[in-house]
Design an enzyme around this catalytic site. Structure first.
Site, PDB file in Angstrom:
ATOM      1  N   SER A  13     109.079  70.318 109.868  1.00 34.17           N
ATOM      2  CA  SER A  13     107.668  70.726 109.938  1.00 34.17           C
ATOM      3  C   SER A  13     107.559  72.218 110.213  1.00 34.17           C
ATOM      4  O   SER A  13     108.471  72.838 110.767  1.00 34.17           O
ATOM      5  CB  SER A  13     106.931  69.940 111.029  1.00 34.17           C
ATOM      6  OG  SER A  13     107.328  70.400 112.318  1.00 34.17           O
ATOM      7  N   ASP A  70     107.215  65.482 122.847  1.00 33.63           N
ATOM      8  CA  ASP A  70     107.695  64.297 122.138  1.00 33.63           C
ATOM      9  C   ASP A  70     108.954  63.695 122.731  1.00 33.63           C
ATOM     10  O   ASP A  70     109.435  62.667 122.254  1.00 33.63           O
ATOM     11  CB  ASP A  70     107.962  64.623 120.664  1.00 33.63           C
ATOM     12  CG  ASP A  70     106.705  64.947 119.898  1.00 33.63           C
ATOM     13  OD1 ASP A  70     105.664  64.309 120.169  1.00 33.63           O
ATOM     14  OD2 ASP A  70     106.749  65.839 119.034  1.00 33.63           O
TER      15      ASP A  70
END
Length: 92
Positions: A11, A79
């Site tokens: 990403s 995360d």
């Protein structure tokens, strides 16, 4: 020159974060190779709860470190799971 292989998701945010770490390593005279790793969260677009919800974006990165395919991984702390894979450590 020593080269460190850094795992990152593909990403834009993940690569940008990894490039910041890489820039500091390069400034210290260390070579850096970015290794993009596709995670379960990248491959499976269902809601997180439907997939399992834990480690969706980190398990593959941890596995790459443990298996020796990379030397370290860069990832957002938001995360991370409470327990890392055996052989992994959180370094900031």
């Amino acid at each position: 020159m020593t080269t460190i292989r850094l795992a990152t998701r593909g990403s834009r945010l993940a690569v940008a974060q990894t490039e910041r770490v890489a820039a500091r390593l390069r400034a210290a005279g260390i070579g850096v190779e970015l290794v993009r790793v596709r995670t379960t969260g990248d491959r499976d677009r269902r809601p997180f709860a439907a997939i399992g919800g834990k480690g969706l974006f980190t398990s593959a990165l941890e596995r790459a470190v443990v298996e020796g395919r990379v030397d370290a991984a860069v990832h957002s702390a938001k995360d991370l799971t409470a327990a890392l894979a055996p052989g992994c450590a959180l370094v900031c």
